[in-house]
Design an enzyme around this catalytic site. Structure first.
Site, PDB file in Angstrom:
ATOM      1  N   GLU A  90      65.788 -40.411 -21.352  1.00  0.00           N
ATOM      2  CA  GLU A  90      65.500 -40.745 -19.957  1.00  0.00           C
ATOM      3  C   GLU A  90      66.806 -40.936 -19.188  1.00  0.00           C
ATOM      4  O   GLU A  90      67.788 -41.450 -19.712  1.00  0.00           O
ATOM      5  CB  GLU A  90      64.631 -42.001 -19.867  1.00  0.00           C
ATOM      6  CG  GLU A  90      63.202 -41.746 -20.298  1.00  0.00           C
ATOM      7  CD  GLU A  90      62.279 -42.920 -20.052  1.00  0.00           C
ATOM      8  OE1 GLU A  90      61.061 -42.679 -19.899  1.00  0.00           O
ATOM      9  OE2 GLU A  90      62.744 -44.076 -20.018  1.00  0.00           O
ATOM     10  N   CYS A 103      72.123 -43.262 -13.880  1.00  0.00           N
ATOM     11  CA  CYS A 103      72.216 -44.004 -15.130  1.00  0.00           C
ATOM     12  C   CYS A 103      71.929 -43.023 -16.263  1.00  0.00           C
ATOM     13  O   CYS A 103      70.807 -42.499 -16.368  1.00  0.00           O
ATOM     14  CB  CYS A 103      71.204 -45.151 -15.139  1.00  0.00           C
ATOM     15  SG  CYS A 103      71.208 -46.130 -16.649  1.00  0.00           S
ATOM     16  N   CYS A 110      68.604 -46.238 -30.218  1.00  0.00           N
ATOM     17  CA  CYS A 110      69.693 -47.216 -30.177  1.00  0.00           C
ATOM     18  C   CYS A 110      69.660 -48.073 -31.430  1.00  0.00           C
ATOM     19  O   CYS A 110      68.592 -48.427 -31.923  1.00  0.00           O
ATOM     20  CB  CYS A 110      69.572 -48.095 -28.932  1.00  0.00           C
ATOM     21  SG  CYS A 110      70.974 -49.207 -28.688  1.00  0.00           S
ATOM     22  N   CYS A 114      68.797 -55.108 -29.143  1.00  0.00           N
ATOM     23  CA  CYS A 114      68.753 -56.192 -28.155  1.00  0.00           C
ATOM     24  C   CYS A 114      67.298 -56.516 -27.819  1.00  0.00           C
ATOM     25  O   CYS A 114      66.503 -55.616 -27.529  1.00  0.00           O
ATOM     26  CB  CYS A 114      69.523 -55.801 -26.897  1.00  0.00           C
ATOM     27  SG  CYS A 114      71.286 -55.497 -27.200  1.00  0.00           S
ATOM     28  N   CYS A 117      65.516 -55.342 -24.397  1.00  0.00           N
ATOM     29  CA  CYS A 117      65.669 -53.942 -23.993  1.00  0.00           C
ATOM     30  C   CYS A 117      64.599 -53.077 -24.634  1.00  0.00           C
ATOM     31  O   CYS A 117      64.373 -53.136 -25.848  1.00  0.00           O
ATOM     32  CB  CYS A 117      67.063 -53.447 -24.399  1.00  0.00           C
ATOM     33  SG  CYS A 117      67.396 -51.738 -23.936  1.00  0.00           S
ATOM     34  N   GLY A 157      70.850 -46.123 -25.596  1.00  0.00           N
ATOM     35  CA  GLY A 157      71.972 -46.036 -26.517  1.00  0.00           C
ATOM     36  C   GLY A 157      73.109 -46.988 -26.170  1.00  0.00           C
ATOM     37  O   GLY A 157      73.182 -47.524 -25.071  1.00  0.00           O
ATOM     38  N   SER A 189      79.107 -49.309 -20.133  1.00  0.00           N
ATOM     39  CA  SER A 189      78.582 -50.593 -20.589  1.00  0.00           C
ATOM     40  C   SER A 189      78.613 -50.682 -22.105  1.00  0.00           C
ATOM     41  O   SER A 189      78.426 -49.684 -22.803  1.00  0.00           O
ATOM     42  CB  SER A 189      77.142 -50.755 -20.093  1.00  0.00           C
ATOM     43  OG  SER A 189      76.591 -51.968 -20.543  1.00  0.00           O
ATOM     44  N   SER A 212      77.762 -56.461 -21.663  1.00  0.00           N
ATOM     45  CA  SER A 212      76.437 -57.088 -21.682  1.00  0.00           C
ATOM     46  C   SER A 212      76.575 -58.432 -22.388  1.00  0.00           C
ATOM     47  O   SER A 212      76.588 -58.505 -23.617  1.00  0.00           O
ATOM     48  CB  SER A 212      75.433 -56.191 -22.415  1.00  0.00           C
ATOM     49  OG  SER A 212      75.218 -54.997 -21.704  1.00  0.00           O
ATOM     50  N   LEU A 213      76.693 -59.491 -21.604  1.00  0.00           N
ATOM     51  CA  LEU A 213      76.961 -60.817 -22.160  1.00  0.00           C
ATOM     52  C   LEU A 213      75.652 -61.573 -22.406  1.00  0.00           C
ATOM     53  O   LEU A 213      75.325 -61.919 -23.534  1.00  0.00           O
ATOM     54  CB  LEU A 213      77.874 -61.597 -21.214  1.00  0.00           C
ATOM     55  CG  LEU A 213      78.472 -62.879 -21.753  1.00  0.00           C
ATOM     56  CD1 LEU A 213      79.348 -62.612 -22.965  1.00  0.00           C
ATOM     57  CD2 LEU A 213      79.271 -63.598 -20.668  1.00  0.00           C
ATOM     58  N   ASN A 288      63.805 -57.804 -16.854  1.00  0.00           N
ATOM     59  CA  ASN A 288      62.565 -57.063 -16.679  1.00  0.00           C
ATOM     60  C   ASN A 288      61.685 -57.202 -17.911  1.00  0.00           C
ATOM     61  O   ASN A 288      62.136 -57.007 -19.041  1.00  0.00           O
ATOM     62  CB  ASN A 288      62.868 -55.578 -16.422  1.00  0.00           C
ATOM     63  CG  ASN A 288      63.534 -55.382 -15.078  1.00  0.00           C
ATOM     64  OD1 ASN A 288      62.953 -55.633 -14.035  1.00  0.00           O
ATOM     65  ND2 ASN A 288      64.786 -54.934 -15.098  1.00  0.00           N
ATOM     66  N   CYS A 331      66.646 -51.888 -15.147  1.00  0.00           N
ATOM     67  CA  CYS A 331      67.532 -52.243 -16.237  1.00  0.00           C
ATOM     68  C   CYS A 331      66.746 -52.717 -17.461  1.00  0.00           C
ATOM     69  O   CYS A 331      65.904 -53.600 -17.375  1.00  0.00           O
ATOM     70  CB  CYS A 331      68.499 -53.335 -15.770  1.00  0.00           C
ATOM     71  SG  CYS A 331      69.777 -53.723 -16.976  1.00  0.00           S
TER      72      CYS A 331
END
Length: 339
Positions: A90, A103, A110, A114, A117, A157, A189, A212-213, A288, A331
């Site tokens: 995507e 994006c 991946c 996370c 995600c 990814g 990122s 990405s913290l 999200n 996101c």
């Protein structure tokens, strides 16, 4: 056959020399690929018929097929692309007043896991080649007839897990003979692969590094991002300081706010302590909701309080505008739906 978009400008000149052709032909081919965005070697009309036949016999142009296209009420478009081997990725086009951002995905699936995600739900299959990364931009420009001005490596990814291909793609996206998009308009990122952050610092690429913290201590961050168990937050932030010292480039920290998890005032205070004195910007992301995800979006009141606390204590923070959430294009929501 070989994907011609996998070759950078210098490599393409070498390929042509090996074929008995003049190296200047590389400039002509790049113009057709990246400026004119033709979809067939036959359309490269200032090349000899003999050279066009050689190209057709030895290379593919890797023209992605659009399997599905969804358009949000805010103008965001999400593409499901066939990458021509039975897999799909995507890609999202986001329209802003300052231009069009895209994006892009860097892998099919991946490994990072996370918890917030949607890509976590996709089995890792392989990394994309540099040409497949670039083709996402070309395919969207071909479809819309609109110029892309900003590129963010925040799709499916972990970009730094596909380091060589991502850096190669960035250099061709930026190259005057390539897509000619300014490096400062390219953002990469990472979830925090520390050795690759140090490697990227040596590249002298003027792109923006986004970290990405998403949490301010190891306990919370490890519960959200398994990578933290390998590269804990103290080591990650030291790598960020070293990156800034080496490049003199500001780092952007991505922080997704989850209700009753990492969105309270104590988290904001701890984040200020962690980032104090660093050349950085914090991008606050209203998290999200994803299918089977355990995190809920923080309240608007908490998000604004969090932002205001950071700003009032010397940390520049903004809230990311939500785009494409109605088509699962925001996101953290990309996951190759409907395959």
């Amino acid at each position: 056959m070989k994907n011609i978009k996998n070759y950078n400008f210098e490599d393409l000149k070498e390929e042509l020399k090996d074929m008995g052709e003049k190296p200047f032909r590389a400039e002509q081919i790049c113009k057709w690929l990246y400026q004119e965005k033709v979809q067939s070697f036959d359309d490269m009309t200032n090349l000899s018929l003999e050279l066009r036949e050689k190209l057709k016999a030895n290379y593919t142009m890797c023209n992605f097929n659009i399997l599905k296209k969804q358009e949000s009420k805010d103008g965001t478009i999400k593409y499901l692309f066939d990458v021509l081997d039975g897999n799909a990725i995507e890609t999202v086009l986001m329209r802003y007043h300052h231009g069009n951002s895209i994006c892009v995905s860097s892998q099919i699936g991946c490994k990072m896991g996370c918890k917030f995600c949607a890509s976590t739900g996709i089995n890792f299959i392989r990394s994309l080649t540099s040409g497949e990364i670039i083709e996402q931009i070309i395919a969207v420009e071909q479809d819309t007839g609109e110029r892309i001005s900003n590129v963010v490596f925040m799709g499916i990814g972990e970009p730094l897990d596909n380091y060589d291909n991502v850096v190669k793609a960035i250099k061709m996206i930026n190259h005057p003979k390539g897509l000619n998009i300014g490096a400062r308009h390219i953002s990469i990122s990472t979830s925090g692969l520390i050795p690759k952050i140090y490697q990227l610092a040596e590249e002298n690429i003027q792109c923006t590094l986004s970290i990405s913290l998403h949490a301010t201590n190891n306990e919370k961050r490890s519960s959200m991002m398994p990578v933290n168990q390998v590269y804990p937050i103290e080591q990650l932030l030291q790598a960020c300081r070293d990156y800034i010292a080496k490049t003199n480039r500001r780092i952007s920290f991505e922080y997704a706010l989850a209700k009753d998890n990492n969105d309270n005032l104590e988290d904001a205070k701890e984040l200020v302590k962690r980032l104090k004195g660093m050349l950085c910007h914090v991008n606050l992301i209203p998290i999200n909701k994803i299918e089977n995800g355990k995190f809920d979006k923080s309240s608007n009141e908490n998000i604004m309080k969090f932002r205001d606390y950071l700003n009032n204590h010397g940390i520049v923070a903004t809230i990311r505008r939500e785009l494409g959430s109605d088509i699962d294009a925001a996101c953290g929501q990309l996951r190759r739906k409907n395959l």
